[in-house]
Design a protein around this motif. Structure first.
Motif, PDB file in Angstrom:
ATOM      1  N   LEU A  79       0.852  -1.177   0.000  1.00 58.52           N
ATOM      2  CA  LEU A  79       0.000   0.000   0.000  1.00 58.52           C
ATOM      3  C   LEU A  79       0.892   1.233   0.000  1.00 58.52           C
ATOM      4  O   LEU A  79       2.019   1.173   0.485  1.00 58.52           O
ATOM      5  CB  LEU A  79      -0.896   0.051   1.255  1.00 58.52           C
ATOM      6  N   ARG A  80       0.359   2.326  -0.495  1.00 60.68           N
ATOM      7  CA  ARG A  80       1.046   3.597  -0.386  1.00 60.68           C
ATOM      8  C   ARG A  80       0.125   4.583   0.304  1.00 60.68           C
ATOM      9  O   ARG A  80      -0.961   4.891  -0.205  1.00 60.68           O
ATOM     10  CB  ARG A  80       1.474   4.151  -1.733  1.00 60.68           C
ATOM     11  N   LEU A  81       0.569   5.064   1.438  1.00 65.22           N
ATOM     12  CA  LEU A  81      -0.174   6.081   2.167  1.00 65.22           C
ATOM     13  C   LEU A  81       0.299   7.466   1.737  1.00 65.22           C
ATOM     14  O   LEU A  81       1.478   7.673   1.447  1.00 65.22           O
ATOM     15  CB  LEU A  81       0.035   5.926   3.670  1.00 65.22           C
ATOM     16  N   SER A  82      -0.639   8.388   1.720  1.00 65.08           N
ATOM     17  CA  SER A  82      -0.335   9.781   1.423  1.00 65.08           C
ATOM     18  C   SER A  82      -0.824  10.646   2.573  1.00 65.08           C
ATOM     19  O   SER A  82      -1.803  10.315   3.246  1.00 65.08           O
ATOM     20  CB  SER A  82      -1.019  10.233   0.132  1.00 65.08           C
ATOM     21  N   CYS A  83      -0.158  11.747   2.763  1.00 64.41           N
ATOM     22  CA  CYS A  83      -0.569  12.716   3.780  1.00 64.41           C
ATOM     23  C   CYS A  83      -0.437  14.103   3.159  1.00 64.41           C
ATOM     24  O   CYS A  83       0.675  14.565   2.871  1.00 64.41           O
ATOM     25  CB  CYS A  83       0.299  12.597   5.017  1.00 64.41           C
ATOM     26  N   ALA A  84      -1.579  14.722   2.929  1.00 64.42           N
ATOM     27  CA  ALA A  84      -1.607  16.049   2.316  1.00 64.42           C
ATOM     28  C   ALA A  84      -1.670  17.111   3.400  1.00 64.42           C
ATOM     29  O   ALA A  84      -2.487  17.015   4.329  1.00 64.42           O
ATOM     30  CB  ALA A  84      -2.806  16.167   1.389  1.00 64.42           C
ATOM     31  N   ALA A  85      -0.828  18.115   3.272  1.00 61.08           N
ATOM     32  CA  ALA A  85      -0.762  19.185   4.267  1.00 61.08           C
ATOM     33  C   ALA A  85      -1.293  20.485   3.694  1.00 61.08           C
ATOM     34  O   ALA A  85      -1.089  20.799   2.517  1.00 61.08           O
ATOM     35  CB  ALA A  85       0.679  19.384   4.718  1.00 61.08           C
ATOM     36  N   SER A  86      -1.986  21.230   4.535  1.00 59.17           N
ATOM     37  CA  SER A  86      -2.472  22.547   4.125  1.00 59.17           C
ATOM     38  C   SER A  86      -1.404  23.591   4.418  1.00 59.17           C
ATOM     39  O   SER A  86      -0.459  23.336   5.175  1.00 59.17           O
ATOM     40  CB  SER A  86      -3.746  22.894   4.873  1.00 59.17           C
ATOM     41  N   GLY A  87      -1.564  24.752   3.863  1.00 58.59           N
ATOM     42  CA  GLY A  87      -0.660  25.844   4.178  1.00 58.59           C
ATOM     43  C   GLY A  87       0.554  25.883   3.277  1.00 58.59           C
ATOM     44  O   GLY A  87       0.861  24.938   2.559  1.00 58.59           O
ATOM     45  N   ARG A  88       1.276  26.991   3.359  1.00 57.15           N
ATOM     46  CA  ARG A  88       2.427  27.208   2.504  1.00 57.15           C
ATOM     47  C   ARG A  88       3.738  26.987   3.221  1.00 57.15           C
ATOM     48  O   ARG A  88       4.793  27.319   2.706  1.00 57.15           O
ATOM     49  CB  ARG A  88       2.388  28.629   1.949  1.00 57.15           C
ATOM     50  N   THR A  89       3.672  26.380   4.429  1.00 56.62           N
ATOM     51  CA  THR A  89       4.883  26.192   5.212  1.00 56.62           C
ATOM     52  C   THR A  89       5.273  24.730   5.344  1.00 56.62           C
ATOM     53  O   THR A  89       6.045  24.373   6.214  1.00 56.62           O
ATOM     54  CB  THR A  89       4.701  26.791   6.611  1.00 56.62           C
ATOM     55  N   PHE A  90       4.756  23.894   4.465  1.00 54.40           N
ATOM     56  CA  PHE A  90       5.008  22.449   4.573  1.00 54.40           C
ATOM     57  C   PHE A  90       6.492  22.154   4.607  1.00 54.40           C
ATOM     58  O   PHE A  90       6.947  21.323   5.394  1.00 54.40           O
ATOM     59  CB  PHE A  90       4.347  21.745   3.387  1.00 54.40           C
TER      60      PHE A  90
ATOM     61  N   LEU B  62       4.156   7.196   2.399  1.00 54.53           N
ATOM     62  CA  LEU B  62       4.737   6.023   3.032  1.00 54.53           C
ATOM     63  C   LEU B  62       4.430   4.827   2.143  1.00 54.53           C
ATOM     64  O   LEU B  62       3.282   4.380   2.075  1.00 54.53           O
ATOM     65  CB  LEU B  62       4.175   5.804   4.439  1.00 54.53           C
ATOM     66  N   GLN B  63       5.450   4.367   1.445  1.00 53.28           N
ATOM     67  CA  GLN B  63       5.316   3.168   0.617  1.00 53.28           C
ATOM     68  C   GLN B  63       5.564   1.965   1.507  1.00 53.28           C
ATOM     69  O   GLN B  63       6.628   1.852   2.121  1.00 53.28           O
ATOM     70  CB  GLN B  63       6.326   3.198  -0.523  1.00 53.28           C
ATOM     71  N   MET B  64       4.580   1.072   1.568  1.00 51.45           N
ATOM     72  CA  MET B  64       4.662  -0.091   2.447  1.00 51.45           C
ATOM     73  C   MET B  64       4.626  -1.355   1.601  1.00 51.45           C
ATOM     74  O   MET B  64       3.609  -1.637   0.956  1.00 51.45           O
ATOM     75  CB  MET B  64       3.511  -0.080   3.452  1.00 51.45           C
ATOM     76  N   ASN B  65       5.718  -2.082   1.597  1.00 54.82           N
ATOM     77  CA  ASN B  65       5.823  -3.333   0.842  1.00 54.82           C
ATOM     78  C   ASN B  65       5.948  -4.515   1.780  1.00 54.82           C
ATOM     79  O   ASN B  65       6.262  -4.350   2.960  1.00 54.82           O
ATOM     80  CB  ASN B  65       7.040  -3.277  -0.080  1.00 54.82           C
ATOM     81  N   SER B  66       5.725  -5.697   1.244  1.00 59.70           N
ATOM     82  CA  SER B  66       5.861  -6.939   2.038  1.00 59.70           C
ATOM     83  C   SER B  66       5.118  -6.816   3.361  1.00 59.70           C
ATOM     84  O   SER B  66       5.665  -7.120   4.426  1.00 59.70           O
ATOM     85  CB  SER B  66       7.343  -7.248   2.281  1.00 59.70           C
ATOM     86  N   LEU B  67       3.883  -6.403   3.282  1.00 60.69           N
ATOM     87  CA  LEU B  67       3.107  -6.161   4.500  1.00 60.69           C
ATOM     88  C   LEU B  67       2.849  -7.449   5.268  1.00 60.69           C
ATOM     89  O   LEU B  67       2.688  -8.532   4.683  1.00 60.69           O
ATOM     90  CB  LEU B  67       1.795  -5.479   4.154  1.00 60.69           C
ATOM     91  N   LYS B  68       2.816  -7.306   6.574  1.00 59.53           N
ATOM     92  CA  LYS B  68       2.595  -8.419   7.484  1.00 59.53           C
ATOM     93  C   LYS B  68       1.356  -8.142   8.334  1.00 59.53           C
ATOM     94  O   LYS B  68       1.006  -6.972   8.548  1.00 59.53           O
ATOM     95  CB  LYS B  68       3.807  -8.574   8.415  1.00 59.53           C
ATOM     96  N   PRO B  69       0.719  -9.174   8.852  1.00 57.73           N
ATOM     97  CA  PRO B  69      -0.449  -8.944   9.719  1.00 57.73           C
ATOM     98  C   PRO B  69      -0.127  -8.030  10.899  1.00 57.73           C
ATOM     99  O   PRO B  69      -0.996  -7.250  11.324  1.00 57.73           O
ATOM    100  CB  PRO B  69      -0.813 -10.354  10.181  1.00 57.73           C
TER     101      PRO B  69
END
Length: 122
Positions: free
Chosen positions: A18-29, A81-88
């Motif tokens: 899975l690939r998680l994304s996190c979008a941030a608001s504002g111009r100070t990222f 966050l790229q998550m490979n070979s995921l485990k339970p």
């Protein structure tokens, strides 16, 4: 003030990705280091990965090293966050966080997203 919104969670079989994304608001990222944490039911929130403001430095928990990759795109105000070979045992709610230093210490982060659920079936 930074507002963070995670996405990309879901249900996946063991060995999947899975690939998680996190979008941030504002111009100070780009002024913030970013981190990913996770919390499984009945457990404390734990560090997963962190990345410096420019992306030049990253760190990982031992449990995910070699399987997960954190990255950021300051032009898009997004951390991944790229998550490979995921485990339970990776099953948890995953949170992104913004702070002044890319530390593993949870108290280093001032802003948090609402979390996204990742479930890995065996």
């Amino acid at each position: 003030q930074v507002q963070l919104v995670e996405s990309g969670g879901g249900l996946v079989q063991a060995g999947g990705f899975l690939r998680l994304s996190c979008a941030a608001s504002g111009r100070t990222f780009s002024s913030y280091a970013m981190g990913w944490f996770r919390q499984a039911p009945g457990k404390e929130r734990e560090f997963v990965a962190a990345i410096s403001r420019t992306g030049g430095s990253t760190s990982y928990a031992d449990s995910v090293k070699g399987r997960f990759t954190i990255s950021r795109d300051n032009a898009k105000n997004t951390v991944y966050l790229q998550m490979n070979s995921l485990k339970p045992e990776d099953t948890a709610v995953y949170y992104c966080a913004a702070g002044l230093r890319a530390y593993s210490y949870i108290g280093s982060y001032n802003y948090w997203g609402q979390g996204t659920q990742v479930t890995v079936s065996s």
